[in-house]
Enzyme design. Structure first.
Site, PDB file in Angstrom:
ATOM      1  N   SER A 144     -14.601  -1.047  -5.947  1.00  0.00           N
ATOM      2  CA  SER A 144     -13.870  -1.494  -7.130  1.00  0.00           C
ATOM      3  C   SER A 144     -12.889  -0.459  -7.658  1.00  0.00           C
ATOM      4  O   SER A 144     -11.845  -0.817  -8.217  1.00  0.00           O
ATOM      5  CB  SER A 144     -14.850  -1.884  -8.239  1.00  0.00           C
ATOM      6  N   HIS A 195     -14.154   2.881 -12.537  1.00  0.00           N
ATOM      7  CA  HIS A 195     -13.004   2.003 -12.719  1.00  0.00           C
ATOM      8  C   HIS A 195     -11.837   2.755 -13.356  1.00  0.00           C
ATOM      9  O   HIS A 195     -10.684   2.563 -12.967  1.00  0.00           O
ATOM     10  CB  HIS A 195     -13.400   0.809 -13.588  1.00  0.00           C
TER      11      HIS A 195
END
Length: 281
Positions: A144, A195
């Site tokens: 991610s 992230h």
């Protein structure tokens, strides 16, 4: 296909089905290679997840630098893999054709390692700022972080869009920041630092010196030509009210009608339920 306690991997089966619907011949080579590598390592992990995840303790103090290579391509469960690879499929089809395969592969390789480094720096800063050594132990796996970086690149090369995040209409250049906060609020078990590291690396490429450094390191080997960045999109929009985006008409064939933001929200709700001390990127 079965893995881990004999459970049927519905997410993996669905991913393979969606890839077949798109057609292997329609997926750029590097994107297809990334998908294949992640699927292969999900079925045949190099090591157990606690031995491939990246953390300050493992990566910095114990010098297990190979985790920088292993952590992005290992996933905690089949739905974690599914949503990451569906997002990779879409972003790869958008970006690889624009950036060309050799440079796109270079970006994936550099981003995968650099995001792990930035992640450790962020976690180390949290240790010092909050005086909480537990952040040194936060161990993350997953692709991610790279996807957040690619989202920044996609927004840079395809500006002027509007995304719907949790029902809010957000200019796409700000959407990654809203998603960063929203995902963490919906599921605190996800890696906020991972992230954020992806976003920062993406910005280092689009607004900072990273692209120039990469071009200098590539030397004459790279045939990279920076594609023109259009000012805006004014036509050829597809989708439904609340989310307009210029995209291939096959997009909904492999996203089940979900926008990218909705996929992220769904991914959060379907993964990270049984990960113990591990964190998902």
């Amino acid at each position: 296909m079965q893995r881990r306690q004999g459970r049927v991997n519905a997410g993996l089966l669905l991913l393979l089905y969606q890839i077949s619907q798109v057609g292997l011949q329609n997926i750029p080579s590097v994107t297809l290679g990334v998908l294949a590598l992640n699927i292969f390592l999900f079925l045949n992990p190099v090591r157990p997840l606690p031995e491939v995840c990246i953390s300050v303790n493992e990566g910095f103090y114990r010098k297990n630098w190979q985790r920088l290579l292993l952590s992005p391509v290992h996933h905690a469960d089949d739905w974690h893999l599914y949503y990451n690879m569906i997002s990779m499929l879409w972003k790869g089809m958008m970006l690889e054709k624009k950036l060309k395969s050799i440079w796109f592969a270079y970006i994936i390789a550099v981003f995968s390692v650099l995001i792990g480094v930035v992640y450790m720096v962020l976690e180390f800063m949290l240790v010092k700022i909050l005086d909480d050594p537990s952040y040194e132990m936060n161990c993350a796996v997953g692709f991610s972080g790279v996807l957040f970086a690619l989202k920044v690149l996609n927004n840079y090369y395809n500006p002027g869009r509007v995304s719907s995040v949790l029902g809010l209409q957000i200019p796409s250049k700000y959407a990654c920041w809203v998603e960063l906060v929203a995902i963490h609020l919906i599921s605190p078990g996800t890696s906020f630092a991972g992230h954020l590291a992806g976003i920062l690396v993406g910005l280092m490429y689009t607004m900072g010196p990273l692209k120039k450094i990469m071009k200098a390191c590539a030397g004459g080997i790279s045939s990279f030509t920076d594609p023109a960045r259009p000012r805006d999109y004014y036509s050829e929009y597809y989708g439904y009210p609340g989310y307009q985006y210029r995209m291939p008409r096959s997009y909904y064939d492999y996203t089940g009608g979900l926008t990218e933001e909705e996929q992220l929200e769904r991914a959060v709700l379907n993964s990270l339920n049984e990960r113990g001390s591990r964190t998902s990127l």
